[in-house]
Design an enzyme around this catalytic site. Structure first.
Site, PDB file in Angstrom:
ATOM      1  CG  HIS A  29      33.358   0.109 -17.910  1.00  0.00           C
ATOM      2  ND1 HIS A  29      33.504  -1.234 -18.171  1.00  0.00           N
ATOM      3  CD2 HIS A  29      32.637   0.621 -18.941  1.00  0.00           C
ATOM      4  CE1 HIS A  29      32.899  -1.527 -19.316  1.00  0.00           C
ATOM      5  NE2 HIS A  29      32.377  -0.419 -19.806  1.00  0.00           N
ATOM      6  CG  HIS A  55      31.890   2.107 -24.781  1.00  0.00           C
ATOM      7  ND1 HIS A  55      33.016   2.100 -23.980  1.00  0.00           N
ATOM      8  CD2 HIS A  55      30.971   1.344 -24.151  1.00  0.00           C
ATOM      9  CE1 HIS A  55      32.781   1.349 -22.921  1.00  0.00           C
ATOM     10  NE2 HIS A  55      31.553   0.877 -22.997  1.00  0.00           N
ATOM     11  CG  ASP A  56      29.120   2.829 -21.680  1.00  0.00           C
ATOM     12  OD1 ASP A  56      28.405   2.288 -22.548  1.00  0.00           O
ATOM     13  OD2 ASP A  56      29.745   2.192 -20.821  1.00  0.00           O
ATOM     14  CD  GLU A  59      24.017   2.301 -23.852  1.00  0.00           C
ATOM     15  OE1 GLU A  59      24.108   1.467 -22.937  1.00  0.00           O
ATOM     16  OE2 GLU A  59      24.411   2.087 -25.014  1.00  0.00           O
ATOM     17  CG  ASP A  60      25.816   4.822 -19.474  1.00  0.00           C
ATOM     18  OD1 ASP A  60      24.777   4.306 -19.918  1.00  0.00           O
ATOM     19  OD2 ASP A  60      26.794   4.148 -19.102  1.00  0.00           O
ATOM     20  CG  ASP A 116      31.233  -2.522 -23.075  1.00  0.00           C
ATOM     21  OD1 ASP A 116      31.535  -2.042 -21.962  1.00  0.00           O
ATOM     22  OD2 ASP A 116      30.053  -2.628 -23.472  1.00  0.00           O
TER      23      ASP A 116
END
Length: 184
Positions: A29, A55-56, A59-60, A116
């Site tokens: 991704h 970018h994640d 958050e992840d 995204d």
């Protein structure tokens, strides 16, 4: 910087999988986001490309913004901070905030957001999460279009590709909601 970001993201996301039938490695991704930025959007800014790959991470996978700043600089840190959801909030609130905050994102963060959303829409169409019924997939198309609406005027090529992919999804799902949105 991009290669360092890819290495960092691959390491941090190493145990994470997409929720598709094959359990695709999550790094795919992030590579898709960078590819969309560079090869569709014409983005050459290494800060944006690195932020797209990273970018994640906050958050992840529990990376801190300070860790990103130390490794990739304040500008990458800032872009990632702009596109990171507050996971302490309920999902519905996080989704609404994305719609509300999209217009106020920096131009660089809007580029990451656009790429995204394109990558996610493609996955929802072609490699959907196993447990997502058709209605949830249709709902994702509608919601992502609302987020992208707040990013308009940033990159025509990315915006046009989003529109084509969303139309493809609406056609595949035969979405009544999607047809109503498209008519507006």
């Amino acid at each position: 910087m991009l290669l360092r970001a890819l290495e960092f993201a691959a390491d941090r996301h190493r145990d994470q999988r997409r929720k598709d039938r094959l359990g695709s490695p999550y790094i795919n991704h992030l590579i898709a986001v960078a590819d969309l930025l560079a090869n569709t959007g014409g983005v050459t800014d290494p800060i944006v490309l690195a932020a797209g790959v990273l970018h994640d991470t906050v958050e992840d996978v529990g990376v801190t913004l300070d860790e990103l700043g130390a490794g990739f600089g304040a500008e990458v840190r800032g872009i990632v901070a702009e596109v990171t959801d507050d996971k302490t909030l309920p999902k519905a609130v996080r989704k609404q905030r994305q719609v509300e905050h999209a217009p106020s994102l920096s131009a660089r963060a809007k580029l990451v957001k656009l790429a995204d959303k394109i990558a996610n829409v493609r996955d929802v169409i072609d490699r959907p999460p196993v447990m997502w019924p058709r209605e949830r997939r249709e709902g994702y198309l509608v919601w992502s279009a609302a987020v992208v609406a707040g990013c308009r005027g940033t990159n025509a090529a990315l915006e046009q590709l989003f529109d084509r992919e969303a139309a493809r999804g609406r056609a595949q799902f035969g979405s009544r909601q999607g047809r109503v949105l498209a008519a507006r």
